[in-house]
Write a protein that holds these residues in place. Structure first.
Motif, mmCIF file in Angstrom:
data_model
loop_
_atom_site.group_PDB
_atom_site.id
_atom_site.type_symbol
_atom_site.label_atom_id
_atom_site.label_comp_id
_atom_site.label_asym_id
_atom_site.label_seq_id
_atom_site.Cartn_x
_atom_site.Cartn_y
_atom_site.Cartn_z
ATOM 1 N N TYR A 42 0.838 -1.190 0.000
ATOM 2 C CA TYR A 42 0.000 0.000 0.000
ATOM 3 C C TYR A 42 0.878 1.246 0.000
ATOM 4 O O TYR A 42 1.957 1.252 0.613
ATOM 5 N N LYS A 43 0.429 2.268 -0.686
ATOM 6 C CA LYS A 43 1.092 3.561 -0.635
ATOM 7 C C LYS A 43 0.275 4.461 0.277
ATOM 8 O O LYS A 43 -0.744 5.026 -0.135
ATOM 9 N N LEU A 44 0.713 4.541 1.509
ATOM 10 C CA LEU A 44 -0.052 5.280 2.520
ATOM 11 C C LEU A 44 0.844 6.276 3.238
ATOM 12 O O LEU A 44 2.011 6.008 3.505
ATOM 13 N N ASN A 45 0.273 7.401 3.565
ATOM 14 C CA ASN A 45 0.951 8.420 4.360
ATOM 15 C C ASN A 45 0.061 8.804 5.530
ATOM 16 O O ASN A 45 -1.155 8.553 5.513
ATOM 17 N N ALA A 50 -8.061 5.452 4.689
ATOM 18 C CA ALA A 50 -7.976 4.066 4.235
ATOM 19 C C ALA A 50 -9.195 3.716 3.392
ATOM 20 O O ALA A 50 -10.332 3.988 3.782
ATOM 21 N N GLU A 51 -8.943 3.118 2.233
ATOM 22 C CA GLU A 51 -10.042 2.740 1.334
ATOM 23 C C GLU A 51 -10.578 1.346 1.655
ATOM 24 O O GLU A 51 -11.685 1.003 1.245
ATOM 25 N N GLU A 249 -11.046 5.453 7.901
ATOM 26 C CA GLU A 249 -10.410 6.192 8.995
ATOM 27 C C GLU A 249 -9.067 6.757 8.543
ATOM 28 O O GLU A 249 -8.378 6.160 7.706
ATOM 29 N N PRO A 250 -8.661 7.923 9.086
ATOM 30 C CA PRO A 250 -7.364 8.507 8.717
ATOM 31 C C PRO A 250 -6.210 7.661 9.279
ATOM 32 O O PRO A 250 -6.305 7.104 10.379
ATOM 33 N N ILE A 251 -5.126 7.592 8.530
ATOM 34 C CA ILE A 251 -3.954 6.805 8.919
ATOM 35 C C ILE A 251 -3.130 7.578 9.947
ATOM 36 O O ILE A 251 -2.848 8.761 9.755
ATOM 37 N N THR A 252 -2.754 6.920 11.015
ATOM 38 C CA THR A 252 -1.915 7.549 12.040
ATOM 39 C C THR A 252 -0.458 7.145 11.842
ATOM 40 O O THR A 252 -0.138 6.193 11.128
ATOM 41 N N GLY A 263 5.677 -5.079 6.393
ATOM 42 C CA GLY A 263 6.050 -5.158 4.986
ATOM 43 C C GLY A 263 4.940 -4.751 4.045
ATOM 44 O O GLY A 263 5.000 -5.038 2.847
ATOM 45 N N LEU A 264 3.914 -4.067 4.559
ATOM 46 C CA LEU A 264 2.779 -3.666 3.729
ATOM 47 C C LEU A 264 2.924 -2.253 3.185
ATOM 48 O O LEU A 264 2.160 -1.840 2.320
ATOM 49 N N VAL A 265 3.876 -1.506 3.721
ATOM 50 C CA VAL A 265 4.141 -0.142 3.258
ATOM 51 C C VAL A 265 5.640 -0.014 3.031
ATOM 52 O O VAL A 265 6.441 -0.535 3.808
ATOM 53 N N GLY A 266 6.024 0.674 1.963
ATOM 54 C CA GLY A 266 7.440 0.876 1.667
ATOM 55 C C GLY A 266 7.938 -0.092 0.610
ATOM 56 O O GLY A 266 7.259 -1.048 0.228
#
Length: 299
Positions: A42-45, A50-51, A249-252, A263-266
């Motif tokens: 996922y590309k999350l900041n 979150a979708e 919900e917004p990502i913290t 290993g789900l981000v980056g």
């Protein structure tokens, strides 16, 4: 001769053809399987919405929750204290040393100023010149009496443990007297034993200088207790299939850190999956290399 060369050339071409075919089949098969095995990226900041629900693909330690739990344990451990018996022993020695010197000086041929200078060298007590003069003017019998009054006051004081006035966290140490409470005990003994107010004040000053904490915070023992309690503590885990991020919900920042560890981000490959990827590659290669139904394999 030409026929032999042609056969050798044909065999060489067949070998390279099989190697090429094996490599292509291996790569395609491996990446098809790895796509199904590898977790979605996922590309999350921080602040993104979150979708979908994002679940943990495996168990990991929740570092922040574990640290918070450990801090609670540390805060709950009762501090250890040690009794320093040498504090009272030193106080008794100082009283005896002072009055012994005081009584001996009375019969000495030194001038009053010289006698005062000698008494000032006894660093356990710091009195004014006027107080030294008062003590030097007393008889030996009275000096001996005052010695025992002062010693009795200190004996009464040290029947109890004397702690530092306040511990580091601002809470009074349990089952101990503070310095001020200990001084009040000394005052009672001195006032009950000596009627002269001026002498009382001198003895009080001398007593106060010998009242010190003897029940001291023991960092080493406290650290040992903390270590033992932490050994018993269990880690806080984020379990496999537990929802880390909820849809909408917004990502913290904490969630980003957890997803990165999973290993789900980056872009980095999760170390936990390196062995899986290597084992899968070996399995595919071995499968393709094995003969099928008695016929030759791709190699």
């Amino acid at each position: 001769m030409n026929g032999i060369k042609e056969k050798g050339l044909k065999a060489s071409k067949d070998k390279w053809r099989r190697i090429f075919l094996f490599t292509m089949v291996f790569v395609v098969t491996y990446f098809i399987i790895i796509t199904a095995v590898a977790p979605s990226k996922y590309k999350l900041n921080v602040g993104d919405i979150a979708e979908v629900d994002i679940k943990a693909p495996r168990d990991i330690i929740d570092q922040e929750a574990t640290k918070a739990k450990e801090n609670e344990i540390i805060a709950s451990v009762e501090k250890a204290y040690s009794l320093k018996s040498e504090v009272k022993v030193d106080a008794d020695k100082n009283v005896i040393t002072f009055f012994t010197k005081l009584i001996n000086l009375k019969s000495d041929s030194l001038t009053e100023k010289e006698k005062i200078d000698v008494l000032k060298k006894i660093e356990a007590f710091k009195l004014s010149d006027a107080n030294y003069k008062t003590l030097l003017s007393l008889s030996n019998e009275k000096s001996t009496e005052l010695q025992w009054v002062l010693k009795s006051a200190l004996d009464k004081v040290y029947e109890n443990n004397i702690g530092e006035d306040e511990s580091k966290d601002g809470e009074s140490i349990k089952n101990t007297m503070t310095i001020q409470e200990a001084k009040a005990v000394a005052d009672e003994v001195i006032e009950a034993s000596e009627p002269d107010e001026n002498i009382q004040n001198i003895l009080k000053d001398m007593a106060y200088s010998q009242i010190k904490p003897n029940f001291i915070f023991d960092k080493s023992k406290t650290d040992e207790k903390i270590t033992e309690e932490l050994k018993k503590a269990t880690k806080v885990y984020i379990k496999k299939n537990q929802i880390v991020v909820k849809e909408g919900e917004p990502i913290t920042q904490k969630q980003v850190e957890i997803l990165t560890e999973l290993g789900l981000v980056g872009d980095e490959v999760d170390k936990e999956y390196l062995f899986t990827y290597a084992a899968l590659a070996a399995f595919v290669a071995l499968t393709l290399a094995l003969p099928l139904d008695g016929r030759s394999s791709l190699l």
